[in-house]
Design a protein around this motif. Structure first.
Motif, PDB file in Angstrom:
ATOM      1  N   SER A 105       8.871  -0.011 -25.502  1.00  0.00           N
ATOM      2  CA  SER A 105       9.533  -1.155 -26.126  1.00  0.00           C
ATOM      3  C   SER A 105      11.055  -1.004 -26.114  1.00  0.00           C
ATOM      4  CB  SER A 105       9.030  -1.360 -27.564  1.00  0.00           C
ATOM      5  OG  SER A 105       9.591  -0.394 -28.444  1.00  0.00           O
ATOM      6  N   CYS A 106      11.525   0.218 -25.904  1.00  0.00           N
ATOM      7  CA  CYS A 106      12.971   0.494 -25.831  1.00  0.00           C
ATOM      8  C   CYS A 106      13.489   0.457 -24.393  1.00  0.00           C
ATOM      9  CB  CYS A 106      13.269   1.863 -26.441  1.00  0.00           C
ATOM     10  SG  CYS A 106      12.940   1.971 -28.208  1.00  0.00           S
ATOM     11  N   GLY A 107      12.608   0.167 -23.443  1.00  0.00           N
ATOM     12  CA  GLY A 107      13.040   0.051 -22.049  1.00  0.00           C
ATOM     13  C   GLY A 107      12.749   1.241 -21.171  1.00  0.00           C
ATOM     14  N   LEU A 108      12.057   2.251 -21.694  1.00  0.00           N
ATOM     15  CA  LEU A 108      11.701   3.399 -20.873  1.00  0.00           C
ATOM     16  C   LEU A 108      10.374   3.124 -20.174  1.00  0.00           C
ATOM     17  CD1 LEU A 108      13.610   4.624 -23.223  1.00  0.00           C
ATOM     18  CD2 LEU A 108      12.736   6.788 -22.403  1.00  0.00           C
ATOM     19  N   PHE A 109      10.180   3.778 -19.040  1.00  0.00           N
ATOM     20  CA  PHE A 109       8.971   3.596 -18.237  1.00  0.00           C
ATOM     21  C   PHE A 109       8.205   4.905 -18.135  1.00  0.00           C
ATOM     22  CE2 PHE A 109      12.361   0.899 -16.456  1.00  0.00           C
ATOM     23  CZ  PHE A 109      11.831  -0.346 -16.759  1.00  0.00           C
ATOM     24  N   THR A 110       6.883   4.817 -18.253  1.00  0.00           N
ATOM     25  CA  THR A 110       6.063   5.994 -17.992  1.00  0.00           C
ATOM     26  C   THR A 110       5.956   6.170 -16.482  1.00  0.00           C
ATOM     27  OG1 THR A 110       3.985   4.772 -17.880  1.00  0.00           O
ATOM     28  CG2 THR A 110       4.661   5.579 -20.070  1.00  0.00           C
ATOM     29  N   MET A 111       5.547   7.335 -16.063  1.00  0.00           N
ATOM     30  CA  MET A 111       5.325   7.549 -14.638  1.00  0.00           C
ATOM     31  C   MET A 111       4.253   6.580 -14.136  1.00  0.00           C
ATOM     32  SD  MET A 111       7.529   9.828 -13.750  1.00  0.00           S
ATOM     33  CE  MET A 111       8.712   9.538 -15.054  1.00  0.00           C
ATOM     34  N   HIS A 112       3.246   6.326 -14.960  1.00  0.00           N
ATOM     35  CA  HIS A 112       2.198   5.368 -14.589  1.00  0.00           C
ATOM     36  C   HIS A 112       2.786   3.970 -14.392  1.00  0.00           C
ATOM     37  CE1 HIS A 112      -1.759   3.538 -14.367  1.00  0.00           C
ATOM     38  NE2 HIS A 112      -1.340   2.655 -15.259  1.00  0.00           N
ATOM     39  N   ASP A 113       3.669   3.545 -15.315  1.00  0.00           N
ATOM     40  CA  ASP A 113       4.328   2.232 -15.181  1.00  0.00           C
ATOM     41  C   ASP A 113       4.995   2.089 -13.821  1.00  0.00           C
ATOM     42  OD1 ASP A 113       3.784   1.565 -17.880  1.00  0.00           O
ATOM     43  OD2 ASP A 113       5.759   2.233 -18.562  1.00  0.00           O
ATOM     44  N   MET A 114       5.585   3.178 -13.355  1.00  0.00           N
ATOM     45  CA  MET A 114       6.364   3.144 -12.113  1.00  0.00           C
ATOM     46  C   MET A 114       5.528   3.443 -10.877  1.00  0.00           C
ATOM     47  SD  MET A 114       9.988   4.846 -13.261  1.00  0.00           S
ATOM     48  CE  MET A 114       9.311   6.402 -13.846  1.00  0.00           C
ATOM     49  N   GLY A 115       4.235   3.715 -11.072  1.00  0.00           N
ATOM     50  CA  GLY A 115       3.381   4.036  -9.930  1.00  0.00           C
ATOM     51  C   GLY A 115       3.674   5.403  -9.344  1.00  0.00           C
ATOM     52  N   ILE A 116       4.188   6.299 -10.176  1.00  0.00           N
ATOM     53  CA  ILE A 116       4.504   7.664  -9.740  1.00  0.00           C
ATOM     54  C   ILE A 116       3.289   8.530 -10.039  1.00  0.00           C
ATOM     55  CG2 ILE A 116       6.056   9.641 -10.072  1.00  0.00           C
ATOM     56  CD1 ILE A 116       7.490   7.169  -8.967  1.00  0.00           C
ATOM     57  N   PRO A 117       2.844   9.336  -9.077  1.00  0.00           N
ATOM     58  CA  PRO A 117       1.688  10.195  -9.341  1.00  0.00           C
ATOM     59  C   PRO A 117       1.934  11.081 -10.564  1.00  0.00           C
ATOM     60  CG  PRO A 117       2.344  10.326  -7.034  1.00  0.00           C
ATOM     61  CD  PRO A 117       3.392   9.542  -7.743  1.00  0.00           C
ATOM     62  N   SER A 118       0.909  11.265 -11.348  1.00  0.00           N
ATOM     63  CA  SER A 118       1.020  12.132 -12.517  1.00  0.00           C
ATOM     64  C   SER A 118       0.749  13.563 -12.106  1.00  0.00           C
ATOM     65  CB  SER A 118       0.012  11.711 -13.593  1.00  0.00           C
ATOM     66  OG  SER A 118       0.359  10.459 -14.088  1.00  0.00           O
ATOM     67  N   TYR A 119       1.667  14.409 -12.463  1.00  0.00           N
ATOM     68  CA  TYR A 119       1.518  15.840 -12.250  1.00  0.00           C
ATOM     69  C   TYR A 119       1.579  16.489 -13.615  1.00  0.00           C
ATOM     70  CZ  TYR A 119       2.736  14.694  -7.458  1.00  0.00           C
ATOM     71  OH  TYR A 119       2.766  14.153  -6.199  1.00  0.00           O
ATOM     72  N   PRO A 120       0.927  17.610 -13.780  1.00  0.00           N
ATOM     73  CA  PRO A 120       1.093  18.299 -15.062  1.00  0.00           C
ATOM     74  C   PRO A 120       2.573  18.548 -15.318  1.00  0.00           C
ATOM     75  CG  PRO A 120      -0.659  19.321 -13.786  1.00  0.00           C
ATOM     76  CD  PRO A 120       0.027  18.315 -12.888  1.00  0.00           C
ATOM     77  N   SER A 121       3.010  18.218 -16.504  1.00  0.00           N
ATOM     78  CA  SER A 121       4.414  18.403 -16.869  1.00  0.00           C
ATOM     79  C   SER A 121       4.773  19.869 -16.854  1.00  0.00           C
ATOM     80  CB  SER A 121       4.659  17.833 -18.265  1.00  0.00           C
ATOM     81  OG  SER A 121       5.905  18.227 -18.756  1.00  0.00           O
ATOM     82  N   SER A 122       6.041  20.135 -16.556  1.00  0.00           N
ATOM     83  CA  SER A 122       6.506  21.515 -16.619  1.00  0.00           C
ATOM     84  C   SER A 122       6.470  22.026 -18.058  1.00  0.00           C
ATOM     85  CB  SER A 122       7.921  21.628 -16.049  1.00  0.00           C
ATOM     86  OG  SER A 122       8.818  20.840 -16.806  1.00  0.00           O
ATOM     87  N   LYS A 123       6.328  21.110 -19.020  1.00  0.00           N
ATOM     88  CA  LYS A 123       6.255  21.483 -20.441  1.00  0.00           C
ATOM     89  C   LYS A 123       4.810  21.580 -20.925  1.00  0.00           C
ATOM     90  CE  LYS A 123      10.660  21.513 -21.168  1.00  0.00           C
ATOM     91  NZ  LYS A 123      11.371  22.708 -21.481  1.00  0.00           N
ATOM     92  N   GLY A 124       3.843  21.305 -20.074  1.00  0.00           N
ATOM     93  CA  GLY A 124       2.444  21.386 -20.465  1.00  0.00           C
ATOM     94  C   GLY A 124       1.705  20.129 -20.042  1.00  0.00           C
TER      95      GLY A 124
END
Length: 154
Positions: A105-124
């Motif tokens: 709602s603040c204008g940020l996009f998830t990787m899914h929103d952008m069609g970017i493959p999801s990889y395990p985050s470097s943070k977990g």
């Protein structure tokens, strides 16, 4: 950092963010490197990470404006990112759909929103990464596709 403060001076929240620079390394180099060179080092780092976004729980519980203050802090973070020509990164727990929807709602996009493959985050693996640039969803996705193609993981 940005602080949310009421008209009467009450601090009700804050946002802390930083560049991807190792501050100790930067301080060490500051002794030996010309300030123009330090600026180049800082400018070469494209990401600004939202590290903490905190609201006073008593204030939030006692008013209806807590979410608006929180949104204002994120807006100020995004303004800083835009002003400095950087890319914003925010992380939240994958299971925290309320927080993900808040950032969206603040204008940020998830990787899914952008069609970017999801990889395990470097943070977990339980962390969702959200991003913002003033270029909108397609422009931001293009940037992330480039970084992901080079092996970057957030």
């Amino acid at each position: 950092a940005r602080i949310a403060q009421t008209d009467d001076g009450q601090i009700v929240g804050f946002a802390m963010f930083d560049n991807e620079i190792d501050q100790e390394k930067l301080q060490d180099q500051a002794r030996y490197v010309h300030p123009d060179e330090l600026k180049k080092i800082v400018d070469a780092k494209p990401f600004i990470f939202l590290q903490l976004l905190m609201m006073d729980p008593h204030f939030v519980a006692s008013t209806n404006t807590g979410n608006e203050w929180k949104k204002e802090l994120v807006a100020q973070f995004c303004d800083c990112v835009t002003k400095n020509g950087k890319i914003a990164i925010a992380r939240t727990e994958t299971e925290n759909q309320t927080e993900i929807e808040f950032f969206q709602s603040c204008g940020l996009f998830t990787m899914h929103d952008m069609g970017i493959p999801s990889y395990p985050s470097s943070k977990g693996t339980d962390i969702s990464v959200l991003a913002y640039t003033p270029m909108g969803k397609e422009g931001t996705a293009k940037i992330f596709r480039k970084f992901y193609s080079m092996g970057a993981r957030f």
